[in-house]
Design a protein around this motif. Structure first.
Motif, short mmCIF file in Angstrom:
data_model
loop_
_atom_site.label_atom_id
_atom_site.label_comp_id
_atom_site.label_asym_id
_atom_site.label_seq_id
_atom_site.Cartn_x
_atom_site.Cartn_y
_atom_site.Cartn_z
N TYR A 189 0.84 -1.18 0.00
CA TYR A 189 0.00 0.00 0.00
C TYR A 189 0.88 1.24 0.00
CZ TYR A 189 -4.16 -2.79 0.80
OH TYR A 189 -5.18 -3.67 0.66
N GLN A 190 0.56 2.17 -0.87
CA GLN A 190 1.27 3.44 -0.94
C GLN A 190 0.32 4.50 -0.40
OE1 GLN A 190 2.52 4.63 -4.86
NE2 GLN A 190 4.24 5.80 -4.07
N GLN A 191 0.46 4.78 0.89
CA GLN A 191 -0.50 5.65 1.56
C GLN A 191 0.07 6.09 2.91
OE1 GLN A 191 -3.76 2.97 2.00
NE2 GLN A 191 -3.00 2.17 3.91
N PRO A 192 -0.52 7.09 3.54
CA PRO A 192 -0.13 7.42 4.92
C PRO A 192 -0.46 6.26 5.84
CG PRO A 192 -1.37 9.22 3.92
CD PRO A 192 -1.48 8.05 2.99
N GLN A 193 0.37 6.07 6.87
CA GLN A 193 0.16 4.96 7.79
C GLN A 193 -1.13 5.10 8.58
OE1 GLN A 193 3.34 3.85 10.35
NE2 GLN A 193 4.84 3.67 8.72
N SER A 194 -1.67 6.33 8.67
CA SER A 194 -2.89 6.52 9.45
C SER A 194 -4.13 5.99 8.73
CB SER A 194 -3.08 8.01 9.77
OG SER A 194 -3.16 8.75 8.56
N ASP A 195 -4.02 5.70 7.43
CA ASP A 195 -5.16 5.18 6.69
C ASP A 195 -5.39 3.71 7.03
OD1 ASP A 195 -5.40 7.60 5.57
OD2 ASP A 195 -4.82 7.00 3.54
N PRO A 196 -6.64 3.26 6.92
CA PRO A 196 -6.88 1.82 7.12
C PRO A 196 -6.15 0.98 6.09
CG PRO A 196 -8.94 3.08 7.20
CD PRO A 196 -7.88 4.01 6.69
N VAL A 197 -5.61 -0.15 6.54
CA VAL A 197 -4.96 -1.12 5.65
C VAL A 197 -5.93 -2.27 5.45
CG1 VAL A 197 -3.05 -2.74 5.41
CG2 VAL A 197 -2.65 -0.46 6.38
#
Length: 690
Positions: free
Chosen positions: A465-473
């Protein structure tokens, strides 16, 4: 696991007479000769005899008449027959019970070990007849215990006469009796009334048999005939069946039995030209409930059920349509999930002269059932190509999903092989043979996997996943087997930091085969998901873990939603167009979103729930948002226009990220769609119940 095995336990209920005694036929497809033993010890009659069978030959063993349990008298409980092959070799065992004008057989199963070590069995018989000469004829179910210290519970569907450790007892309808038995011991129950649906559960495997001493099918048709089949545990039952009629009969009877409550079975039948002539839905409120369906012989059918189901096909008495070469037999129809590529089996041929003073000579036939996707000209009986007409079978969506065929066997005895040249092809065949007012039937073989037991898998081995860590995985769990609502636990293992595993739970809605799970916070930039299933719940052998890698980006993640929360469509419009909007944020890499239609629930604004693939297409649709592309994308959900007048119905569209897609926020993730009936449409009936 299939019908070939190393060790078998069988038993025989009595026929309408005891002139000849039961028999077994043993064959093998091993390359080398196989030594096997047959052992039994009822009363003071005991035997342990060694035999040898070579590849594709048949050894017939005539058993003493005393091995037919007298179902009307008090007997001991040691009537189990053990057949054991040497050196883990596999053999094939056919059980036969032949008397004058009363014969049936069963393909024996080796010990069936289910994937969750739970065992539930249900009896199948027929109703009582009031015709002359049918007094005191009884239905039965019976079983041989496969292991020591087996705990068994019996819950009758009618009052039963039982033989319980040498004593005759009466088991009252609905009252559960519990017992502990050891390997090789037998238990048997009888009733003049139809005892179908009686439930037996155990903590270890049983060899379970059910049928009728001499049953009339239907109850007002002559003549009676012996009925027997070995019934596997419901953990191996299936969901989809092809129903192919018995040749030369006016109609066929199928008994359909559900192992679980709240089951639906959709029956679709077409004629030999492929035209759908019958559609019906059968409902089963409780476990052990059964329905009888009579279907004209020119119809080929598909039965699709929501819960594990047993289907038994009965041949009818000869007076039903004055076809004198036939009388009743019963055959369990294997579900599509139990099909296999090839079958080796014996063909039984009688050697008796019956009381009418003529030799009995059976002529065998096959019913062949195969899904679509395989060359129908590549079936072989031994080395002979099978030339016959395959009739299409259509399923509830109206599309061809399989084929059925009749084939007259070129041989009347011996060991034979039925196969398809494509090793990936799956099919099944049933054997039935006819003679003057005498018949038998059994399956040529089947797979015995626990296809009704839920098996859970992680869908992906790796995700990034290429996203901020605060987003749901997000990750995904799939399952096979019973599609009930259920929750499963998982563990999160941090691969960067030495910290304890985190625990989580992910749930399936009823009917879901794949569910999306999410973590509100990733523990680190690399971690592993592992299922944490309780004992008795099965995990697949493929994707054991999912490893997730997080690549942090600084752009504001995009937010997506449906264009509207509510949509309205006329049933005659053919489709409803749904808009998906990027509300805010930046799309750096392509993001794929899924729009999944699902049934409505309850009553919403006076509208009942729409049904997948009857009122709308349940196929998942996708939209792709690209860097610099449009902020709105559309999908069209097909709407089915049927001939039935219905009130307004509703369904939901769910929005989610596709597996492996870069992150984004979805809020809200659901829209409601109302399907309105076109005014003026008539209320017409399009299906006639069987």
């Amino acid at each position: 696991m299939d019908y070939k095995g190393n060790e078998f336990f069988i038993m025989f209920g009595n026929n309408k007479g005891i002139n000849y005694g039961p028999k077994i036929e043993v064959t093998t497809d091993e390359n080398e000769a196989v030594t096997f033993w047959v052992a039994y010890s009822p009363n003071r009659l005991s035997s342990n005899v060694t035999y040898t069978v070579r590849s594709r030959e048949v050894v017939q063993i005539n058993l003493p008449a005393e091995l037919e349990i007298d179902l009307t008298r008090v007997v001991s409980h040691d009537y189990g027959i053990s057949i054991k092959a040497s050196n883990d070799k596999k053999i094939i065992v056919l059980g036969l019970n032949e008397e004058d004008a009363s014969t049936d057989g069963f393909m024996a199963f080796p010990k069936i070990v289910t994937k969750n070590n739970q065992y539930d069995y249900f009896s199948v018989s027929v109703e009582k007849s009031n015709l002359p000469f049918t007094d005191n004829l009884v239905g039965f179910f019976e079983f041989v215990v496969n292991e020591d210290n087996t705990m068994i519970s019996v819950t009758p569907s009618v009052n039963l006469n039982g033989h319980f450790k040498g004593a005759r007892v009466i088991n009252r309808k609905g009252r559960t009796r519990t017992m502990v038995y050891n390997k090789g011991q037998t238990v048997h129950f009888t009733a003049e009334e139809d005892l179908s649906g009686s439930h037996v559960s155990s903590d270890k495997p049983l060899s379970f048999f059910s049928g009728h001493q001499c049953g009339n099918v239907p109850s007002n048709a002559t003549a009676c005939d012996h009925l027997v089949e070995q019934i596997p545990p419901s953990q191996t039952w299936g969901f989809k069946f092809f129903l192919v009629p018995i040749r030369n009969r006016r109609a066929n009877r199928y008994r359909i039995l559900s192992s679980q409550p709240n089951s639906l079975c959709n029956l679709t039948c077409n004629n030999q030209s492929g035209e759908i002539v019958l559609k019906n839905t059968l409902t089963f409120a409780s476990s052990g409930v059964y329905k009888d369906v009579y279907i004209l012989s020119g119809y080929f059918c598909c039965l699709q059920c929501t819960r594990p189901t047993l289907v038994v096909q009965f041949n009818l008495g000869h007076s039903y349509d004055e076809y004198t070469l036939s009388d009743p037999f019963m055959i369990m129809i294997p579900p599509v999930g139990q099909f296999s590529n090839n079958f080796v089996f014996p063909l039984y041929q009688s050697s008796i002269r019956d009381t009418r003073d003529f030799s009995v000579e059976f002529q065998p036939f096959f019913n062949i059932m195969v899904p679509t996707g395989y060359d129908l000209s590549e079936f072989y009986f031994d080395k002979t190509a099978i030339t016959t007409s395959f009739i299409p079978i259509k399923c509830m969506d109206g599309e061809i999903c399989g084929y059925g065929a009749h084939y007259r066997s070129p041989a009347v005895n011996g060991s034979h092989k039925l196969y398809h040249t494509n090793a990936n092809a799956k099919f099944v065949a049933i054997v039935h043979a006819e003679e003057r007012e005498n018949t038998y039937g059994y399956i040529a073989g089947m797979n015995l996997d626990s296809i009704a037991v839920p098996i859970y898998c992680l869908k992906d081995e790796e995700l990034e996943y290429q996203q901020p860590q605060s987003d749901p995985v997000r990750f995904f769990i799939t399952r096979t087997g019973v599609p009930d609502a259920a929750c499963v636990n998982y563990l999160v293992e941090d691969l960067i930091n030495n910290v304890p595993d985190l625990a989580g739970e992910c749930c399936f809605d009823e009917g879901e085969r794949t569910t999306e799970c999410s973590l509100t916070e990733a523990p680190s930039s690399m971690f592993r998901i592992r299922l944490n299933l309780p004992e008795g719940v099965c995990e697949c052998d493929s994707e054991i873990t999912t490893t997730i890698t997080i690549v942090t980006v600084t752009d504001e993640p995009p937010t997506f939603s449906f264009e509207k929360e509510t949509y309205f469509v006329n049933e005659t419009d053919g489709f409803v167009r749904i808009g998906v909007v990027k509300v805010s944020g930046t799309v750096t890499n392509d993001i794929t979103l899924r729009v999944t239609p699902k049934d409505g629930s309850g009553i919403v604004r006076g509208a009942g729930p729409a049904i997948a693939d009857e009122d709308y297409s349940s196929s998942t649709l996708e939209v792709v948002f690209t860097s610099g592309g449009s902020d709105i994308q559309y999908v069209d959900i097909p709407i089915e226009d049927d001939a039935i007048f219905e009130n307004t119905e509703h369904l939901y569209a769910h929005l989610s990220l596709a597996p492996g897609s870069p992150g984004g926020v979805i809020d809200p993730n659901k829209a409601t769609i109302f399907i309105e009936e076109m005014k003026g449409k008539c209320n017409e009936i399009i299906c006639t119940s069987v």
